[in-house]
Design an enzyme around this catalytic site. Structure first.
Site, mmCIF file in Angstrom:
data_model
loop_
_atom_site.group_PDB
_atom_site.id
_atom_site.type_symbol
_atom_site.label_atom_id
_atom_site.label_comp_id
_atom_site.label_asym_id
_atom_site.label_seq_id
_atom_site.Cartn_x
_atom_site.Cartn_y
_atom_site.Cartn_z
ATOM 1 N N ASP A 1 9.237 0.282 -1.128
ATOM 2 C CA ASP A 1 10.410 0.578 -0.295
ATOM 3 C C ASP A 1 11.348 -0.632 -0.159
ATOM 4 O O ASP A 1 12.468 -0.492 0.335
ATOM 5 C CB ASP A 1 9.980 1.064 1.093
ATOM 6 C CG ASP A 1 9.283 2.418 1.022
ATOM 7 O OD1 ASP A 1 9.403 3.099 -0.012
ATOM 8 O OD2 ASP A 1 8.620 2.787 2.008
ATOM 9 N N ARG B 1 18.741 8.245 7.502
ATOM 10 C CA ARG B 1 17.442 8.929 7.600
ATOM 11 C C ARG B 1 16.350 7.956 8.027
ATOM 12 O O ARG B 1 15.362 8.355 8.627
ATOM 13 C CB ARG B 1 17.048 9.541 6.249
ATOM 14 C CG ARG B 1 17.917 10.736 5.865
ATOM 15 C CD ARG B 1 17.362 11.417 4.630
ATOM 16 N NE ARG B 1 15.927 11.298 4.663
ATOM 17 C CZ ARG B 1 15.185 10.795 3.680
ATOM 18 N NH1 ARG B 1 15.735 10.395 2.586
ATOM 19 N NH2 ARG B 1 13.893 10.729 3.800
ATOM 20 N N PRO C 1 4.282 14.874 -6.707
ATOM 21 C CA PRO C 1 3.368 16.006 -6.544
ATOM 22 C C PRO C 1 2.526 15.851 -5.279
ATOM 23 O O PRO C 1 2.464 14.758 -4.694
ATOM 24 C CB PRO C 1 2.474 15.902 -7.790
ATOM 25 C CG PRO C 1 2.584 14.498 -8.260
ATOM 26 C CD PRO C 1 3.917 13.987 -7.828
ATOM 27 N N ILE C 2 1.871 16.948 -4.864
ATOM 28 C CA ILE C 2 0.980 16.867 -3.697
ATOM 29 C C ILE C 2 -0.443 17.273 -4.095
ATOM 30 O O ILE C 2 -1.223 17.713 -3.265
ATOM 31 C CB ILE C 2 1.492 17.705 -2.494
ATOM 32 C CG1 ILE C 2 1.718 19.174 -2.882
ATOM 33 C CG2 ILE C 2 2.739 17.105 -1.914
ATOM 34 C CD1 ILE C 2 1.927 20.079 -1.668
ATOM 35 N N ASP C 3 -0.744 17.108 -5.389
ATOM 36 C CA ASP C 3 -2.061 17.525 -5.869
ATOM 37 C C ASP C 3 -3.210 16.811 -5.153
ATOM 38 O O ASP C 3 -4.261 17.411 -4.890
ATOM 39 C CB ASP C 3 -2.155 17.305 -7.393
ATOM 40 C CG ASP C 3 -1.862 15.859 -7.789
ATOM 41 O OD1 ASP C 3 -0.862 15.307 -7.289
ATOM 42 O OD2 ASP C 3 -2.625 15.283 -8.573
ATOM 43 N N LEU C 4 -3.021 15.542 -4.802
ATOM 44 C CA LEU C 4 -4.118 14.806 -4.156
ATOM 45 C C LEU C 4 -4.364 15.334 -2.738
ATOM 46 O O LEU C 4 -5.509 15.389 -2.279
ATOM 47 C CB LEU C 4 -3.806 13.310 -4.111
ATOM 48 C CG LEU C 4 -3.578 12.655 -5.482
ATOM 49 C CD1 LEU C 4 -3.179 11.196 -5.341
ATOM 50 C CD2 LEU C 4 -4.842 12.774 -6.333
ATOM 51 N N LYS D 1 9.582 4.419 10.898
ATOM 52 C CA LYS D 1 9.762 5.793 10.429
ATOM 53 C C LYS D 1 8.481 6.352 9.836
ATOM 54 O O LYS D 1 8.038 7.448 10.181
ATOM 55 C CB LYS D 1 10.869 5.835 9.355
ATOM 56 C CG LYS D 1 10.898 7.133 8.550
ATOM 57 C CD LYS D 1 12.009 7.148 7.519
ATOM 58 C CE LYS D 1 11.645 6.698 6.149
ATOM 59 N NZ LYS D 1 10.997 7.678 5.261
ATOM 60 N N ASN D 2 7.889 5.593 8.916
ATOM 61 C CA ASN D 2 6.777 6.155 8.144
ATOM 62 C C ASN D 2 5.471 6.239 8.920
ATOM 63 O O ASN D 2 4.497 6.788 8.422
ATOM 64 C CB ASN D 2 6.598 5.388 6.831
ATOM 65 C CG ASN D 2 7.713 5.728 5.859
ATOM 66 O OD1 ASN D 2 8.446 6.703 6.081
ATOM 67 N ND2 ASN D 2 7.869 4.937 4.819
ATOM 68 N N VAL E 1 5.094 2.224 -8.329
ATOM 69 C CA VAL E 1 4.631 3.313 -7.458
ATOM 70 C C VAL E 1 5.344 4.631 -7.781
ATOM 71 O O VAL E 1 4.699 5.665 -7.940
ATOM 72 C CB VAL E 1 4.795 2.929 -5.967
ATOM 73 C CG1 VAL E 1 4.340 4.072 -5.070
ATOM 74 C CG2 VAL E 1 4.007 1.662 -5.654
ATOM 75 N N ARG F 1 10.561 15.002 2.570
ATOM 76 C CA ARG F 1 9.251 15.014 1.937
ATOM 77 C C ARG F 1 8.116 14.955 2.995
ATOM 78 O O ARG F 1 7.056 15.559 2.831
ATOM 79 C CB ARG F 1 9.208 13.805 1.011
ATOM 80 C CG ARG F 1 7.868 13.333 0.626
ATOM 81 C CD ARG F 1 7.343 14.108 -0.532
ATOM 82 N NE ARG F 1 6.006 13.669 -0.879
ATOM 83 C CZ ARG F 1 5.301 14.150 -1.868
ATOM 84 N NH1 ARG F 1 5.804 15.094 -2.622
ATOM 85 N NH2 ARG F 1 4.099 13.713 -2.110
HETATM 86 C C1 EPZ Z 1 5.000 7.251 1.576
HETATM 87 O O1 EPZ Z 1 5.314 8.304 0.675
HETATM 88 C C2 EPZ Z 1 6.303 6.854 2.221
HETATM 89 N N1 EPZ Z 1 6.898 8.004 2.891
HETATM 90 C C3 EPZ Z 1 7.270 6.325 1.178
HETATM 91 O O2 EPZ Z 1 8.423 5.862 1.837
HETATM 92 C C4 EPZ Z 1 6.622 5.136 0.455
HETATM 93 O O3 EPZ Z 1 7.482 4.713 -0.566
HETATM 94 C C5 EPZ Z 1 5.283 5.568 -0.125
HETATM 95 O O4 EPZ Z 1 4.436 6.124 0.915
HETATM 96 C C6 EPZ Z 1 4.524 4.421 -0.778
HETATM 97 O O5 EPZ Z 1 4.356 3.386 0.146
HETATM 98 C C7 EPZ Z 1 6.482 8.342 4.094
HETATM 99 O O6 EPZ Z 1 5.590 7.730 4.667
HETATM 100 C C8 EPZ Z 1 7.174 9.481 4.732
HETATM 101 P P1 EPZ Z 1 2.306 8.285 -1.906
HETATM 102 P P2 EPZ Z 1 4.163 9.190 0.037
HETATM 103 O O7 EPZ Z 1 1.632 9.582 -1.679
HETATM 104 O O8 EPZ Z 1 3.082 9.365 1.040
HETATM 105 C C9 EPZ Z 1 1.842 9.839 -6.412
HETATM 106 C C10 EPZ Z 1 10.745 5.621 2.172
HETATM 107 O O9 EPZ Z 1 11.709 5.183 1.508
HETATM 108 N N2 EPZ Z 1 1.158 10.999 -5.819
HETATM 109 O O10 EPZ Z 1 1.549 7.039 -1.639
HETATM 110 O O11 EPZ Z 1 4.805 10.383 -0.527
HETATM 111 C C11 EPZ Z 1 3.345 9.885 -6.103
HETATM 112 O O12 EPZ Z 1 4.006 10.702 -7.007
HETATM 113 C C12 EPZ Z 1 9.699 6.501 1.547
HETATM 114 O O13 EPZ Z 1 10.593 5.414 3.376
HETATM 115 C C13 EPZ Z 1 0.568 11.933 -6.646
HETATM 116 O O14 EPZ Z 1 0.593 11.808 -7.876
HETATM 117 O O15 EPZ Z 1 3.673 8.225 -1.119
HETATM 118 C C14 EPZ Z 1 3.738 8.432 -6.193
HETATM 119 O O16 EPZ Z 1 3.998 8.096 -7.513
HETATM 120 C C15 EPZ Z 1 10.004 6.944 0.183
HETATM 121 N N3 EPZ Z 1 -0.045 13.024 -6.085
HETATM 122 C C16 EPZ Z 1 2.485 7.694 -5.717
HETATM 123 O O17 EPZ Z 1 1.412 8.653 -5.801
HETATM 124 C C17 EPZ Z 1 -0.113 13.187 -4.740
HETATM 125 O O18 EPZ Z 1 -0.700 14.195 -4.287
HETATM 126 C C18 EPZ Z 1 2.579 7.190 -4.276
HETATM 127 O O19 EPZ Z 1 2.840 8.270 -3.389
HETATM 128 C C19 EPZ Z 1 0.485 12.231 -3.900
HETATM 129 C C20 EPZ Z 1 1.111 11.143 -4.472
#
Ligand code: EPZ
Length: 426
Positions: A306, A398, A123-126, A22-23, A328, A93
């Protein structure tokens, strides 16, 4: 609402194939929108999130054709819109992963924020900070974000504050069509990012470093079409490995990259499972209740967030007290209350769960709070005495491709009951 009715206490035995990831698939679909012609993805999982990403691409003008055997063709030539509708964006998301491709393709994007969710603030700030460094000007109003590029994206030096998977992917995508070189430091190292690099390189992109913490992308003028197999899903594979251990069964998960589940394999051996790893399969056999242990979720190659919930489900019947820390996401223990209703003894303090093992769980009516929390409840129900019903199974659908069929093929007693349901954000 959809439900899964499970009669627990049956050992899972046999072989099961891990579906496509999926991811990775969701991002590969988004990336295909940047090609000059039709791309074909094979080994595509049949899951709700993939359907939603296809809906999103179609809403922009792409033509999507499902082919027999799990292949999807994406023809992006008629994409004219860079404004995905809010209704689709808010379903998942991962919609945010269209940001980089649309900015690279159109120099413009307008979309709703993907919104809050059930596993903590996301958030999506990064994403926005990195894209801004490449020349995008963002404005926000009415819950929507608009991004504009004056001429063409330009390569940049980007250091991520946290190795975010989604931000790394969006920036890598945008950088492919930017002018000059982009370097992403402190990049996420997840295998799904390597899969995207491989796909993009097949389309003519110049990228190296995926899988390490530094990714370098030299922008090119265009990306061509290709055919590409989605990598195996390490989280679905890991869920079957855990279900095998939880039911004291003996299951071989095939079509996996064993290295991708190394962190879980190590933990399973620690709790007493026998794990036999071959070139593309992993066999897990367990003869007793698990030993107690500790685990901390971390970015790859650490223990995956996950699989945190499914692992806690296994440890509920551990011989002693286990401690699991979620590093995480900040709210990923919502499923714990449901396990407690089955007789589990778990206390949560902030990001840490303390699990006092009990000899057995008992079946109950349960509600899945999110995708992986739902998978944890399914594992708990498989090991429990008597019947359980997991409501909210649409969360699980999903991300798990025919979970009920695959479990039944291993000897589980499971029955899916579908009612009118709604899509739910992760
Ligand atoms: C991906 O989410 C996966 N989703 C998630 O899988 C997975 O848990 C996660 O990576 C970590 O491995 C998809 O690939 C669709 P991150 P993503 O950006 O990209 C913080 C599942 O169950 N952060 O690495 O959203 C955030 O809040 C899902 O299949 C910021 O602060 O994960 C989190 O605490 C759920 N600002 C941490 O980083 C940002 O701009 C990790 O998020 C982006 C992230």
């Amino acid at each position: 609402m959809n439900s899964l009715r499970i009669i627990g206490g049956r050992r899972l035995v046999g072989r099961v194939k891990a579906p496509g990831a999926k991811n990775s698939c969701l991002k590969l679909l988004a990336l295909a929108s940047m090609a000059s012609d039709t791309c074909t993805l094979t080994n595509v999982p049949d899951i709700t999130d993939v359907h939603s990403m296809c809906d999103l691409l179609e809403s922009l003008g792409a033509r999507i054709t499902a082919k027999p055997g799990g292949a999807i063709q994406i023809d992006p030539t008629a994409i004219t819109s860079a404004e995905p509708p809010e209704e689709i964006v808010r379903r998942m998301r991962a919609s945010v992963q269209i940001l980089g491709p649309l900015l690279a393709r159109h120099g413009y994007v307008r979309m709703a924020f993907p919104g809050g969710c059930a596993i903590g603030s996301r958030p999506i700030d990064l994403h926005l900070k990195g894209l801004s460094a490449m020349g995008v000007r963002f404005s926000e109003e009415h819950g929507c974000i608009t991004g504009r590029v004056a001429h063409r994206l330009t390569g940049a030096e980007i250091h991520l504050d946290f190795p975010s998977v989604g931000a790394t992917e969006n920036l890598m995508a945008a950088a492919c069509l930017a002018k000059g070189v982009t370097t992403i430091r402190n990049a996420a190292r997840e295998p799904e990012i390597v899969d995207q690099q491989n796909f993009l390189v097949r389309m003519g992109a110049q990228i190296r470093g995926a899988g390490t913490d530094t990714i370098r992308v030299t922008g090119v003028d265009g990306l061509s079409s290709t055919t590409y197999p989605v990598m195996p899903d390490r989280i679905q594979a890991g869920t079957f490995m855990l279900a095998a251990a939880a039911t004291q069964g003996d299951v071989t998960v095939t079509d996996v990259v064993p290295e991708h589940v190394d962190a879980l394999t190590a933990k399973l051996i620690e709790v007493g499972a026998a794990v036999i790893v071959s070139e593309d399969s992993v066999r897990v056999a367990m003869a007793d209740r698990p030993n107690a242990t500790t685990a901390k979720s971390m970015p790859y190659p650490g223990f995956p967030t996950d699989l945190q919930a499914p692992f806690v489900a296994l440890l509920t019947t551990g011989k002693g007290t286990s401690i699991v820390t979620e590093n995480v996401f900040n709210s990923r223990f919502r499923y714990v209350d449901e396990l407690v209703r089955m007789g589990a003894q778990i206390g949560v303090d902030g990001r840490t769960a303390v699990i006092r093992g009990v000899p057995r769980l008992t079946g109950a009516r349960l509600v899945a709070p999110d995708l992986r929390g739902g998978a944890a409840l399914v594992i708990a129900a498989l090991m429990a005495d008597g019947e359980s019903v997991v409501d909210g199974f649409e969360h699980v659908a999903r991300g798990y491709d025919d979970l009920e069929g695959r479990l039944a093929s291993l000897g589980a007693s499971v029955q899916r009951e579908d009612g009118p349901g709604a899509a739910v954000p992760d």
